[in-house]
Design a protein around this motif. Structure first.
Motif, PDB file in Angstrom:
ATOM      1  N   GLU A 198       0.858  -1.260   0.089  1.00 11.94           N
ATOM      2  CA  GLU A 198       0.133   0.043   0.122  1.00 11.94           C
ATOM      3  C   GLU A 198       0.857   1.356   0.092  1.00 11.94           C
ATOM      4  OE1 GLU A 198      -3.539   2.209   2.634  1.00 11.94           O
ATOM      5  OE2 GLU A 198      -2.760  -0.097   3.086  1.00 11.94           O
ATOM      6  N   SER A 199       2.019   1.197   0.695  1.00 12.27           N
ATOM      7  CA  SER A 199       2.617   2.476   0.752  1.00 12.27           C
ATOM      8  C   SER A 199       3.478   2.713  -0.297  1.00 12.27           C
ATOM      9  CB  SER A 199       3.895   2.128   2.105  1.00 12.27           C
ATOM     10  OG  SER A 199       4.683   3.147   1.976  1.00 12.27           O
ATOM     11  N   ARG A 207       2.746   5.676  -3.799  1.00 12.17           N
ATOM     12  CA  ARG A 207       3.803   6.851  -4.310  1.00 12.17           C
ATOM     13  C   ARG A 207       4.069   6.313  -5.463  1.00 12.17           C
ATOM     14  NH1 ARG A 207       8.067   5.458  -1.606  1.00 12.17           N
ATOM     15  NH2 ARG A 207       7.267   4.085  -0.049  1.00 12.17           N
TER      16      ARG A 207
END
Length: 482
Positions: free
Chosen positions: A58-59, A63
């Protein structure tokens, strides 16, 4: 532990239309604001769930500026955990089977490589650490079952090997799926165990059985130096391909005993032409260094540790004396394999260990001058298994044949360079050759990515995830939003 379905190895040359609907990777949800639908199984259908891995997905994906690359990363990184592991945590300790994907067996090489990208998450996820401990314990049992085997069945008591191995002329043991002797098969589990120990400082999996397994590795490496005899290993198979069997009554082509370890087969599971496989022996040198350290620090077995040290020095000296060759156009490079009589095979194969992957596996420094010369050779038309087409360029191998590029080679090319433009080009090729499936494949045609092999090849998937994680750490601006 959920059972794995049986599939025949030689049935995986599939077209894209046949793979988009594969049940094991059915779409379940959409990535936020991307327009791409996840190909991961539904959460309830995943074989193992790691909060740390999911958080990293997810992180990092949030990005990434390219939604398709983010989608590929989100599908590929967890593929081993989602679809290939069988994990039990009983009173005797954890036990983890890791199959390759569409083949329901556990390769020592593949299983180690498949879980390798998850190691940075172990300190944040105790259950994931237990799963990896289970892999180490299972690999220990496999090595003790037969150190010459490359693949094992989920049930180590099974008398049924893989379907194509049933009539092989070799000393088959219960639990063995395939018995192709490859040096790297015994190197990968040590790499995994050493890194697990380095990260966690946990010594629980390194018990008396593990020490016996390390001694079995030392005995096998020593026997396959073939100083006084050809040793106990023989293998023959009735096959259409000469790469599936060994000549000389099953002992393989002749070679001179010069201190290097003989290998029947390459990391691709294809038979060696010359049995002194250079990249496997380089990997063995690093492996013996790790064994020596762990036997000293954990097992306190100074006798075996000294044996590992002596064997490492002997193999390194033999490599220094014999591994380098002068190529007519590439200059001084490392050979792929030799016979000790002066003959050498100049090529590279996509499977790791490979000449291209040597820095990735710790066999040499990335800026080593001979590695750089060798790298230029293997990424050129001088390498008979380097293919350049309208879709991409990369390395393949005789396992699939002409004009078939392995995504693994493109990923490894990106992992072994610090050149931003080269990494960017590799990412572009990987993004444009998955044929709409959202996953990496074993190989694809250099001009038509819709012609590919193996829709479910977890090692290539997880390795792609590792590439994105590596770039995110080392050069995040290459993939991040502006």
């Amino acid at each position: 532990m959920k059972p794995f379905a049986h599939v025949s190895r030689r049935s995986f040359i599939l077209n894209a239309a046949a793979t988009v609907g594969t049940a094991a990777i059915a779409p379940t949800f959409s990535l936020a604001q991307s327009g791409f639908t996840s190909k991961r199984p539904a959460p309830s259908a995943r074989r193992f769930r790691s909060k740390a891995v999911d958080a990293a997905i997810e992180s990092v994906s949030s990005r990434m500026r390219d939604p398709e690359l983010a989608w590929l990363f989100s599908n590929c990184l967890p593929n081993t955990l989602d679809t290939t592991v069988g994990f039990t945590n009983g009173p005797a300790g954890p036990d983890t089977v890791v199959v390759t994907g569409d083949i329901p067996a556990m390769w020592l090489r593949d299983s180690s490589a498949q879980v390798w990208p998850y190691l940075p998450f172990l300190t944040a996820d105790a259950e994931l650490a237990r799963l990896i401990e289970g892999v180490i314990r299972r690999q220990t049992r496999c090595i003790l079952t037969d150190p010459y085997a490359n693949a094992f069945m989920p049930d180590l008591g099974s008398a049924e090997p893989l379907s194509w191995s049933k009539t092989d002329r070799t000393d088959m043991k219960p639990g063995v799926g395939e018995r192709k002797w490859e040096v790297d098969s015994l190197c990968y589990p040590v790499r995994l165990a050493h890194e697990y120990w380095r990260i966690t400082h946990d010594t629980r999996p390194f018990d008396a059985a593990w020490t016996r397994a390390m001694n079995a590795i030392l005995e096998t490496f020593t026997a396959q130096q073939r100083k006084t005899s050809r040793g106990p290993y023989r293998f023959q198979r009735e096959a259409f391909s000469p790469y599936d069997t060994l000549s000389e009554d099953g002992y393989g082509n002749p070679a001179r005993p010069i201190g290097l370890i003989y290998s029947g087969f390459r990391p691709s599971d294809d038979a060696c032409i010359y049995p002194l496989n250079i990249l496997g022996n380089f990997f063995a040198v690093k492996t013996l260094e790790r064994i020596e350290e762990m036997l000293t620090e954990i097992a306190h077995d100074t006798t075996a540790a000294s044996q590992a040290g002596r064997l490492r020095s002997e193999i390194k000296s033999a490599l220094d004396a014999h591994a380098r060759i002068h190529h007519g156009t590439a200059g001084d490079i490392w050979a792929y394999e030799i016979d000790g009589f002066g003959n050498a095979n100049c090529m590279d194969d996509a499977n790791a260990p490979s000449l291209l992957a040597m820095p990735y596996l710790g066999s040499c420094a990335a800026d080593d001058s001979r590695y750089l010369a060798t790298r230029r050779f293997v990424l050129s038309d001088a390498n008979p298994y380097f293919f350049r087409g309208s879709a991409a360029e990369g390395i393949g191998g005789p396992h699939i044949g002409q004009d078939m590029i392995w995504p693994m080679s493109i990923i490894m090319r990106a992992l072994t360079t610090s050149d931003e433009s080269e990494q960017r080009q590799c990412l572009t090729w990987l993004k444009t050759t998955h044929a709409g499936t959202g996953f990496m494949h074993e190989s694809f045609n250099k001009d038509d990515p819709a012609k590919f092999t193996r829709a479910w090849f977890a090692w290539a998937n997880t390795l792609f995830g590792e590439l994105i994680l590596t770039i995110d750490r080392s050069n995040p601006k290459l993939i991040e939003k502006s």
